[in-house]
Design an enzyme around this catalytic site. Sequence first.
Site, mmCIF file in Angstrom:
data_model
loop_
_atom_site.group_PDB
_atom_site.id
_atom_site.type_symbol
_atom_site.label_atom_id
_atom_site.label_comp_id
_atom_site.label_asym_id
_atom_site.label_seq_id
_atom_site.Cartn_x
_atom_site.Cartn_y
_atom_site.Cartn_z
ATOM 1 N N ASP A 81 0.851 -1.200 0.000
ATOM 2 C CA ASP A 81 0.000 0.000 0.000
ATOM 3 C C ASP A 81 0.882 1.244 0.000
ATOM 4 O O ASP A 81 2.089 1.170 0.279
ATOM 5 C CB ASP A 81 -0.924 0.001 1.221
ATOM 6 C CG ASP A 81 -0.168 0.118 2.539
ATOM 7 O OD1 ASP A 81 0.857 -0.579 2.700
ATOM 8 O OD2 ASP A 81 -0.580 0.919 3.398
ATOM 9 N N GLU B 131 0.355 -0.717 5.850
ATOM 10 C CA GLU B 131 1.424 -0.118 6.657
ATOM 11 C C GLU B 131 1.253 1.386 6.748
ATOM 12 O O GLU B 131 1.484 1.994 7.789
ATOM 13 C CB GLU B 131 2.793 -0.472 6.070
ATOM 14 C CG GLU B 131 3.966 -0.264 7.042
ATOM 15 C CD GLU B 131 4.446 1.173 7.131
ATOM 16 O OE1 GLU B 131 5.031 1.530 8.170
ATOM 17 O OE2 GLU B 131 4.244 1.959 6.196
HETATM 18 ZN ZN ZN Z 1 7.035 2.215 3.883
#
Ligand code: ZN
Length: 454
Positions: A97, A159
């Site tokens: 992501d 993340e």
């Molecule tokens: Zn990163």
Amino acid sequence: MTDDVLTADQIQAVRDRVATLMPQLRADLEALVRIPSVSAASFDQAEVARSAEAVAELLRAEGLEVEVVTEGGRPAVIGHIDGPEGAPTVTLYAHHDVQPPGDDADWDSAPFEPTERDGRLYGRGAADDKAGVLAHIAALRAHRGNLPVGVTVFVEGEEESGSPSLRTILERHGDRLAADAIVIADSGNWAVGTPALTTTLRGGIRVVVRVETLDHSVHSGMFGGAAPDALTALIKLLATLHDDEGDVAVQGLEVGEAADLDYDEARFRAESGLLDGVELIGTGSILSRLWNKPSITTIGMDVTSVAKASNTLAARAAAKVSMRLAPTQDPLAAFELLEQHLLDQAPWGAKVTVELEEHGSGFAADANGLLHDQARASFRDAWGVEPVDMGVGGSIPFISDFAARFPEAAIIVTGVEDPDTRAHGANESLHLEEFARVCEAEAIFLARVGAARA
Ligand SMILES: [Zn+2]
């Protein structure tokens, strides 16, 4: 080194193989960058699913058994391939992501259209962290059909949104991630040409501060001068978070030890884009301020916009505040200190509430031992210079969770970023020559781990 686990010829053979792989790795990286996999909730989550599937496909093509797992959050990809009988296992981490692109107008080329300029590849995620994904693919391809170790790949999908379901993923699938060494390719190097192991990371918390002074907004001509407005109260409150020198004024927070690398004000000014005449804030060495001390930033506010402003005392206002923490600081203890500070400093008796939105621990590695030595040797092989140990001011929540879950594993934090990468900012980019070194180093590392334990 005469007692090295690999010969110079073996090392060169791996480097040569990676060199022949670079054009395809670059093409695969560009294809991933074209998928706008922003994990923030206001963006299309079908794109995050699409990038998970693209990563899964890349791993399947290398013979890994792959599963896309979703445990209440964004999809993560877990893949595994066995090594030779009795060989160690290495787990490779990255995330697929990305951060929101921000305003397109701030970019010199479209954020999701990878574009090369002056040896750098520009695009959101070109470095953070889709190049990390491709570094793992590079290592697998370099040893295709002849892997020296067992490899597990874990590519997270949230993340950049604080990894909300990571704990659940680790609870339900963590057994599959167990390894002798965990390579986390989500950090960077000290400078172009100088590789680094990242040995400390700061933790962080994010809070929403709400201030109320009235039960409804009122006319500033009739009530201004005697009734405080919530926005001014909020601004006064936020101003108490730093002292006059710019150090964090919240009492009781931990402060870590300063790193001993050279980093002067001129380099900091150039890398951060600080305007002429704007002073640095805080005290102590610049690196200790960036890596080992707390910092506080106001990252957003809910207030009336300038365009919609009227002569009104606002009844309520809110701000989102991000606090970075020393690597060993307990984030929940830090939240309590911050909350108490904000309640104590409430101006004019304004009603203040503080909501903890997100928290993550920092990381301070024990970066010694056989596997860290092999990692440093791999850097030396790829770059031809000694690597340094560095800290990072940001956080990777995964690392502390994983360190707690697998205390025996050597956690090796690497990455593709360099000081000009601008991860999270406009014009994020990847230095393509450095990327090739990162790919070589990781492929050599797998060979070294296999040989060291053979
Ligand atoms: Zn990163």
